[in-house]
Design a protein around this motif. Structure first.
Motif, short mmCIF file in Angstrom:
data_model
loop_
_atom_site.label_atom_id
_atom_site.label_comp_id
_atom_site.label_asym_id
_atom_site.label_seq_id
_atom_site.Cartn_x
_atom_site.Cartn_y
_atom_site.Cartn_z
N PRO A 4 3.08 6.34 -7.35
CA PRO A 4 1.73 6.82 -7.01
C PRO A 4 1.77 8.07 -6.14
O PRO A 4 2.65 8.22 -5.29
CB PRO A 4 1.12 5.64 -6.26
CG PRO A 4 2.30 4.92 -5.67
CD PRO A 4 3.40 5.06 -6.68
N THR A 5 0.81 8.97 -6.36
CA THR A 5 0.71 10.17 -5.54
C THR A 5 -0.71 10.44 -5.07
O THR A 5 -0.94 11.35 -4.27
CB THR A 5 1.21 11.41 -6.31
OG1 THR A 5 0.47 11.53 -7.54
CG2 THR A 5 2.70 11.31 -6.64
N ASP A 6 -1.69 9.66 -5.56
CA ASP A 6 -3.08 9.92 -5.17
C ASP A 6 -3.29 9.84 -3.66
O ASP A 6 -4.15 10.53 -3.11
CB ASP A 6 -4.02 8.91 -5.86
CG ASP A 6 -4.14 9.15 -7.36
OD1 ASP A 6 -3.70 10.23 -7.80
OD2 ASP A 6 -4.65 8.27 -8.06
N HIS A 7 -2.50 9.01 -3.01
CA HIS A 7 -2.66 8.85 -1.55
C HIS A 7 -2.18 10.08 -0.79
O HIS A 7 -2.36 10.16 0.44
CB HIS A 7 -1.87 7.63 -1.07
CG HIS A 7 -0.40 7.70 -1.38
ND1 HIS A 7 0.09 7.52 -2.64
CD2 HIS A 7 0.66 7.95 -0.59
CE1 HIS A 7 1.41 7.64 -2.62
NE2 HIS A 7 1.78 7.91 -1.39
N LEU A 8 -1.58 11.04 -1.48
CA LEU A 8 -1.05 12.23 -0.83
C LEU A 8 -2.02 13.41 -0.87
O LEU A 8 -1.67 14.52 -0.48
CB LEU A 8 0.27 12.64 -1.49
CG LEU A 8 1.38 11.58 -1.49
CD1 LEU A 8 2.57 12.05 -2.32
CD2 LEU A 8 1.81 11.25 -0.06
N THR A 9 -3.25 13.16 -1.32
CA THR A 9 -4.22 14.26 -1.43
C THR A 9 -4.83 14.65 -0.09
O THR A 9 -5.59 15.60 -0.01
CB THR A 9 -5.35 13.89 -2.41
OG1 THR A 9 -5.94 12.65 -1.99
CG2 THR A 9 -4.81 13.74 -3.82
N SER A 10 -4.53 13.89 0.95
CA SER A 10 -5.03 14.23 2.28
C SER A 10 -4.07 13.67 3.33
O SER A 10 -3.28 12.78 3.04
CB SER A 10 -6.44 13.66 2.51
OG SER A 10 -6.41 12.24 2.46
N ALA A 33 0.86 -1.19 0.00
CA ALA A 33 0.00 0.00 0.00
C ALA A 33 0.89 1.24 0.00
O ALA A 33 1.78 1.36 0.84
CB ALA A 33 -0.91 0.00 1.23
N PRO A 34 0.69 2.16 -0.93
CA PRO A 34 1.61 3.31 -1.04
C PRO A 34 1.50 4.25 0.15
O PRO A 34 0.44 4.42 0.74
CB PRO A 34 1.16 3.99 -2.34
CG PRO A 34 -0.28 3.61 -2.48
CD PRO A 34 -0.38 2.22 -1.94
N ASP A 35 2.63 4.85 0.49
CA ASP A 35 2.67 5.93 1.46
C ASP A 35 3.75 6.90 1.03
O ASP A 35 4.39 6.71 -0.02
CB ASP A 35 2.89 5.41 2.89
CG ASP A 35 4.21 4.66 3.06
OD1 ASP A 35 5.15 4.87 2.26
OD2 ASP A 35 4.32 3.86 4.00
N THR A 47 6.62 6.30 -1.98
CA THR A 47 6.67 7.18 -3.14
C THR A 47 8.08 7.72 -3.34
O THR A 47 8.62 7.72 -4.45
CB THR A 47 5.68 8.34 -2.98
OG1 THR A 47 4.34 7.81 -2.96
CG2 THR A 47 5.80 9.33 -4.13
#
Length: 541
Positions: free
Chosen positions: A55-61, A37-39, A43
């Motif tokens: 991946p960067t989508d997980h960094l939107t919050s 799971a990305p963190d 990244t």
């Protein structure tokens, strides 16, 4: 002296013979990280390894933890490495969020150094090393270097290899040279901590073991690259840290074990840090230039009846302000606007006035300046009993009246057996729960109750809700407050109660569970309170 001569030679040779950064094991580590799971750390690791689709989508919050300053810092580092603007990504200004924690000449918690280190690295990644926040954090860090050359996680804490390595990288970003005395002293400390197998442990003086681990190897190796050296030349007993770190790779999936040997607590959570080191990288992994804002054009006057032009502004409905700046200008102290609703609205006169206040001399807060030692598990605590709490008011009064000159150093009748380190831990737990250090008679009575494994009379519902969230992370279910063991765990997590009697084996096991769940070593007061809950609540896991 011999070590310093050795380092000086390397500074001269570094430019001639830097290592090949394509280290063995990196491609396999990348495959492993892509399966996780990305963190923010993963990244950065993938980007360091040359991946272009990290991946960067997980960094939107961001979900704030007990260390919100580092939460925002690591997201900024990941976004900068990915070439994303951290002031607008996910419609959040992460830089403003980070700078909001600038207070009293340092970043985040005044009792910690780790959050200052990572704030510097985050600000460096967006080329803001000249900012007030970065400069203050640098000075704060320099003023708390230990005599052995290292730094600890907390102010006054024992040096450890991880924070020392990170501090070296931060200070190099702030303009210190590898030949600077501060950096040489820090490198001397790291060399003194190197094990015979060539690797590094978190703390060479830890009572919980000093085996070399992949995470410590990775941090030290990255700092070695930062000063222009080759980690394969850091040889101890014929071994070097890069070789030791590579020896911990699991050939079946490419991940890296934390330590050597079979253990249910041995995880591969350090693989991201290892990949960065294998790639020959240090922090920040990448940099991003924040675009300069485009000047807002003057609004076009709206036509009105009679042919005249009248501009009717849209006033702001909600305004969130940043913290007060430390400087005064013409007798006024100012704070910037953090967010406004709606966008491009105009502040009202009242809202503008809320941005400034008359400069006043700060009220003395002696208690808030106590330099608390970090949590130390391993100090013997004697049994406590209800009889010891008969004099709780009298003990608190002795502190308030000055008869007890220093609670941490001296203690009271019912807390004297804890030891200074554990009493400092109690204060850390109290501050973690109530957001302040004790000052009044009532507040000191609560501290004494916590020290004696008693629930304080003052409840904190917000802290209890936070504890229930952490309970679910640890045990994978909701806490049942009708169950005495669950209730005990929540009380331990919420208020940091100290057990009647210590069981070091249970605490060591608790640390193992914590690392397995959270993927990092315990650092904050809440972290240690969670470990106490695991160790003493009686809940099977």
């Amino acid at each position: 002296m011999k070590t310093k001569i050795f380092l000086a030679v390397f500074f001269a040779l570094a430019a001639i013979s830097l290592p090949n950064y394509a280290s063995a094991g990196l491609p396999e580590a990348v495959v492993y990280l892509k399966s996780q799971a990305p963190d923010a750390w993963i990244t950065q690791a993938l980007i360091a390894a040359g991946e272009t689709d990290a991946p960067t989508d997980h960094l939107t919050s961001v979900v704030e933890s007990s260390s919100p300053t580092t939460d925002y810092a690591k997201v900024i580092l990941a976004l900068a490495a990915a070439g994303k603007n951290p002031t607008t990504f996910g419609d959040i200004d992460y830089v403003a969020k980070l700078e909001k924690y600038f207070e009293n000449g340092q970043m985040g918690d005044a009792n910690l150094l780790n959050d200052d280190i990572w704030s510097i690295l985050a600000l460096a990644s967006i080329k803001k090393i000249g900012s007030v926040e970065a400069t203050a954090a640098k000075n704060f860090l320099l003023s708390h270097q230990n005599e052995n050359g290292g730094w600890g996680y907390a102010v006054g804490g024992a040096s450890d290899t991880n924070d020392t390595a990170a501090a070296i990288m931060a200070l190099i970003e702030m303009g210190l040279e590898p030949s600077d005395t501060v950096i040489i002293s820090a490198l001397d400390y790291l060399q003194s901590a190197q094990n015979d197998d060539g690797g590094f442990t978190y703390d060479p003086n830890s009572i919980f073991g000093t085996d070399s681990d992949s995470g410590s190897d990775a941090w030290v190796i990255s700092s070695i690259y930062k000063v222009g050296q080759d980690p394969t030349s850091w040889i101890k007993n014929g071994n070097n840290p890069l070789a030791h770190m590579q020896s911990l790779q699991d050939n079946s999936d490419g991940g890296f074990w934390w330590i050597t040997g079979e253990s249910e607590y041995n995880t591969k959570a350090m693989t991201a840090f290892v990949a960065i080191a294998l790639a020959g990288k240090s922090f920040p992994v990448g940099y991003f230039d924040i675009p300069q804002p485009t000047p807002t054009p003057e609004p076009t006057p709206a036509p009105a009846s009679g042919g005249s032009g009248i501009f009717i502004p849209t006033y702001c409905q909600n305004v969130e302000y940043n913290i007060w700046q430390n400087t005064c200008a013409d007798g006024w102290q100012y704070r910037n606007v953090l967010t406004i609703t709606p966008v491009n609205c105009t502040l009202t006169v009242e809202q503008e006035n809320q941005r400034k206040r008359a400069c006043v001399a700060p009220e003395p807060e002696a208690d808030e300046n106590i330099e608390l030692e970090p949590e130390v598990l391993g100090i013997k605590i004697a049994s406590s009993s209800s009889e010891q709490l008969v004099g709780v008011a009298a003990e608190a009064n002795e502190i308030i009246s000055g008869q007890v000159s220093d609670f941490v150093t001296v203690g009271t009748d019912s807390t004297i057996t804890l030891g200074a380190g554990e009493r400092a831990g109690v204060l850390n737990s109290y501050k973690s729960t109530f957001g302040k250090l004790p000052k009044t008679q009532t507040e000191w009575e609560e501290v004494i109750r916590i020290s004696n494994n008693q629930i304080p009379l003052t409840a904190n519902p917000a802290a209890e809700r936070k504890a229930k969230t952490e309970f679910k992370k640890v045990y994978g279910r909701e806490a049942d407050m009708g169950n005495l063991n669950d209730q005990a765990a929540i009380n331990l997590m919420t208020y940091g109660l100290r057990p009647d009697k210590r069981d070091l084996d249970s605490e060591r096991a608790g640390i193992g569970v914590f690392v397995k769940v959270y993927k990092y070593l315990p650092t904050s007061a809440l972290d240690w309170d969670i470990i106490r809950a695991i160790a003493y609540s009686g809940i099977d896991r």
